[in-house]
Write a protein that holds these residues in place. Structure first.
Motif, PDB file in Angstrom:
ATOM      1  N   LEU A   1       0.306 -22.299  -2.267  1.00  0.00           N
ATOM      2  CA  LEU A   1       1.235 -21.203  -2.507  1.00  0.00           C
ATOM      3  C   LEU A   1       0.507 -19.930  -2.938  1.00  0.00           C
ATOM      4  O   LEU A   1       0.871 -18.823  -2.537  1.00  0.00           O
ATOM      5  N   LYS A   2      -0.501 -20.100  -3.749  1.00  0.00           N
ATOM      6  CA  LYS A   2      -1.236 -18.946  -4.289  1.00  0.00           C
ATOM      7  C   LYS A   2      -2.066 -18.257  -3.203  1.00  0.00           C
ATOM      8  O   LYS A   2      -2.081 -17.029  -3.098  1.00  0.00           O
ATOM      9  N   ASP A   3      -2.770 -19.058  -2.396  1.00  0.00           N
ATOM     10  CA  ASP A   3      -3.639 -18.507  -1.350  1.00  0.00           C
ATOM     11  C   ASP A   3      -2.993 -18.760  -0.002  1.00  0.00           C
ATOM     12  O   ASP A   3      -3.166 -19.833   0.594  1.00  0.00           O
ATOM     13  N   ASP A   4      -2.225 -17.799   0.475  1.00  0.00           N
ATOM     14  CA  ASP A   4      -1.530 -17.944   1.745  1.00  0.00           C
ATOM     15  C   ASP A   4      -2.546 -18.100   2.883  1.00  0.00           C
ATOM     16  O   ASP A   4      -3.482 -17.313   3.008  1.00  0.00           O
ATOM     17  N   GLY A   5      -2.354 -19.124   3.720  1.00  0.00           N
ATOM     18  CA  GLY A   5      -3.284 -19.371   4.817  1.00  0.00           C
ATOM     19  C   GLY A   5      -4.403 -20.330   4.470  1.00  0.00           C
ATOM     20  O   GLY A   5      -5.267 -20.604   5.314  1.00  0.00           O
ATOM     21  N   LEU A   6      -4.411 -20.862   3.257  1.00  0.00           N
ATOM     22  CA  LEU A   6      -5.481 -21.773   2.842  1.00  0.00           C
ATOM     23  C   LEU A   6      -5.455 -23.064   3.661  1.00  0.00           C
ATOM     24  O   LEU A   6      -6.512 -23.588   4.031  1.00  0.00           O
ATOM     25  N   PHE A   7      -4.269 -23.591   3.963  1.00  0.00           N
ATOM     26  CA  PHE A   7      -4.169 -24.826   4.734  1.00  0.00           C
ATOM     27  C   PHE A   7      -4.748 -24.634   6.138  1.00  0.00           C
ATOM     28  O   PHE A   7      -5.501 -25.478   6.636  1.00  0.00           O
ATOM     29  N   TYR A   8      -4.413 -23.506   6.772  1.00  0.00           N
ATOM     30  CA  TYR A   8      -4.972 -23.214   8.094  1.00  0.00           C
ATOM     31  C   TYR A   8      -6.491 -23.117   8.021  1.00  0.00           C
ATOM     32  O   TYR A   8      -7.203 -23.613   8.901  1.00  0.00           O
ATOM     33  N   ALA A   9      -6.987 -22.474   6.977  1.00  0.00           N
ATOM     34  CA  ALA A   9      -8.440 -22.315   6.832  1.00  0.00           C
ATOM     35  C   ALA A   9      -9.126 -23.667   6.651  1.00  0.00           C
ATOM     36  O   ALA A   9     -10.221 -23.897   7.186  1.00  0.00           O
ATOM     37  N   MET A  10      -8.474 -24.594   5.926  1.00  0.00           N
ATOM     38  CA  MET A  10      -9.053 -25.924   5.730  1.00  0.00           C
ATOM     39  C   MET A  10      -9.173 -26.673   7.048  1.00  0.00           C
ATOM     40  O   MET A  10     -10.177 -27.337   7.316  1.00  0.00           O
ATOM     41  N   VAL A  11      -8.137 -26.562   7.882  1.00  0.00           N
ATOM     42  CA  VAL A  11      -8.141 -27.295   9.152  1.00  0.00           C
ATOM     43  C   VAL A  11      -9.118 -26.668  10.136  1.00  0.00           C
ATOM     44  O   VAL A  11      -9.924 -27.363  10.765  1.00  0.00           O
ATOM     45  N   THR A  12      -9.076 -25.343  10.292  1.00  0.00           N
ATOM     46  CA  THR A  12      -9.954 -24.688  11.264  1.00  0.00           C
ATOM     47  C   THR A  12     -11.422 -24.811  10.881  1.00  0.00           C
ATOM     48  O   THR A  12     -12.293 -24.750  11.753  1.00  0.00           O
ATOM     49  N   ALA A  13     -11.697 -24.998   9.597  1.00  0.00           N
ATOM     50  CA  ALA A  13     -13.092 -25.120   9.167  1.00  0.00           C
ATOM     51  C   ALA A  13     -13.754 -26.384   9.725  1.00  0.00           C
ATOM     52  O   ALA A  13     -14.989 -26.459   9.788  1.00  0.00           O
ATOM     53  N   MET A  14     -12.950 -27.358  10.164  1.00  0.00           N
ATOM     54  CA  MET A  14     -13.516 -28.602  10.691  1.00  0.00           C
ATOM     55  C   MET A  14     -13.871 -28.503  12.168  1.00  0.00           C
ATOM     56  O   MET A  14     -14.383 -29.458  12.744  1.00  0.00           O
ATOM     57  N   PHE A  15     -13.579 -27.368  12.805  1.00  0.00           N
ATOM     58  CA  PHE A  15     -13.806 -27.220  14.236  1.00  0.00           C
ATOM     59  C   PHE A  15     -14.716 -26.025  14.502  1.00  0.00           C
ATOM     60  O   PHE A  15     -14.791 -25.086  13.689  1.00  0.00           O
ATOM     61  N   PRO A  16     -15.413 -26.030  15.652  1.00  0.00           N
ATOM     62  CA  PRO A  16     -16.235 -24.864  16.024  1.00  0.00           C
ATOM     63  C   PRO A  16     -15.382 -23.595  16.127  1.00  0.00           C
ATOM     64  O   PRO A  16     -14.182 -23.660  16.419  1.00  0.00           O
ATOM     65  N   GLU A  17     -16.009 -22.461  15.923  1.00  0.00           N
ATOM     66  CA  GLU A  17     -15.275 -21.193  15.863  1.00  0.00           C
ATOM     67  C   GLU A  17     -14.566 -20.872  17.169  1.00  0.00           C
ATOM     68  O   GLU A  17     -13.497 -20.252  17.164  1.00  0.00           O
ATOM     69  N   ARG A  18     -15.124 -21.314  18.308  1.00  0.00           N
ATOM     70  CA  ARG A  18     -14.502 -20.982  19.586  1.00  0.00           C
ATOM     71  C   ARG A  18     -13.152 -21.678  19.778  1.00  0.00           C
ATOM     72  O   ARG A  18     -12.376 -21.316  20.677  1.00  0.00           O
TER      73      ARG A  18
END
Length: 368
Positions: A179-196
């Motif tokens: 709730l405090k850091d909006d977009g944190l969940f997305y950042a956690m998931v995308t961090a496990m995959f290559p940037e492309r």
């Protein structure tokens, strides 16, 4: 698109990676559940956080951390209020079961049991001395509900309470930061995959959030409506409010588990009617009222609400959903049936993003 060695190799590698991810998800399932529950709570609480952070008092704006904390408190106050309404009903029924006199219960249903036994003997051409339905029922009930079983139940309750405390603390901690850091969940998931692949992952998460929000909102609404309907019908037939509320709660909660849940809830409801029949009715009449009412209400639910919930809300064919639930139930029992549709929805969305070149994937995901 014609399959080439490169696409086949890509599919094999992707399948291997997906299998590895699924294994890790299964191995750390409790942590994954905490994160997913926190993500759902964060989605539900985000509008309130934005509303609170929009307040200004003499030039002072509510900080994001404070809005998140207040929202978290509101979520748990609502949850605690709901639990405080229904937990006494459950413990009251557990106490009643621990003090049941099975001799008197069986005596009250002796006549319907005798008719049922007579029918079975005529149907299967068995002599009376071969089988006694009342003795078999008495023996089964005493095995299921005895002192040792109740001790095991209370021991399980203690373990559940300890696990619940850990879960509540973990979910609260994770939800606060989502709730405090909006977009944190997305950042956690995308961090496990290559940037492309980040754009694909973001689109997939958007679709998953949308579909699962529709699914969970629908199933909670359906269960709530079924609970209220069952409770009101039982009260209309003269059942005490506490018993009617317990039966309604049982059917509402068990309705979350597709297909098998309502059957289990119906058996529990009928047993409640046997040990505490409606005043002025015989046990047989009470059982008939409960079973008949549940069949009618559940039939309306199956033909009106569930087709919309299980197929249209997750955008899958009803037969497809049924087969997925059946397979998941065979592999993981009740828990598998409970998680079948959400898990399948996630797999379909990610398959569409990464394996859309295959005709089977396009066919299964064309409605998403």
């Amino acid at each position: 698109m014609k399959a080439t060695p490169q696409t086949v190799l890509k599919f094999i590698v992707g399948a291997a990676v997906a299998a590895a991810i699924l294994f890790l998800v299964w191995y750390f399932s409790s942590i994954v559940v905490y994160i997913l529950v926190s993500a759902v709570l964060a989605v539900m609480g985000r509008p309130l956080v934005k509303l609170l952070c929009g307040f200004r008092i003499r030039g002072w704006q509510v900080p994001r951390w404070l809005g998140a904390l207040v929202t978290l408190v509101v979520i748990w106050v609502v949850a605690a209020t709901l639990f405080s309404l229904f937990i006494p009903l459950v413990f009251n029924k557990v106490y009643q079961l621990s003090t049941v006199d099975f001799t008197s219960v069986l005596a009250s249903v002796q006549e319907p049991l005798a008719r049922a036994q007579h029918y079975l003997q005529n149907l299967f051409a068995q002599p009376e001395s071969t089988f006694s339905l009342s003795e078999a029922l008495d023996s089964t009930l005493r095995q299921i509900i005895d002192f040792d079983s109740l001790n095991a139940v209370f021991s399980s309750i203690v373990n559940v309470v300890i696990s619940s405390v850990i879960a509540i603390f973990s979910i609260s901690f994770i939800t606060f930061f989502f709730l405090k850091d909006d977009g944190l969940f997305y950042a956690m998931v995308t961090a496990m995959f290559p940037e492309r692949y980040h754009d694909n992952i973001t689109r997939a998460l958007d679709s998953v959030t949308y579909l699962l929000s529709r699914y969970f909102t629908g199933i909670l609404t359906e269960s709530l409506l079924l609970m209220i309907a069952v409770m009101l019908v039982m009260i209309a037939f003269g059942m005490p409010t506490s018993d009617a509320a317990f039966i309604g709660l049982t059917m509402g909660v068990m309705n979350v588990v597709p297909y098998a849940g309502p059957l289990i809830g119906g058996i529990v409801s009928v047993f409640v009617g046997i040990i505490s029949p409606i005043e002025g009715m015989t046990v047989g009449h009470t059982v008939f009222v409960i079973a008949g009412s549940l069949l009618i209400l559940k039939g309306m639910d199956d033909f009106v609400l569930q087709p919309t919930l299980y197929s249209e809300r997750v955008k899958a064919h009803p037969l497809e959903v049924f087969l997925v639930i059946l397979i998941a139930g065979s592999l993981a029992g009740i828990l598998g049936m409970l998680l079948a549709i959400p898990s399948y929805t996630v797999l379909r969305v990610f398959a569409k993003e990464f394996f859309s070149q295959f005709s089977l994937v396009r066919k299964l995901t064309e409605k998403i």
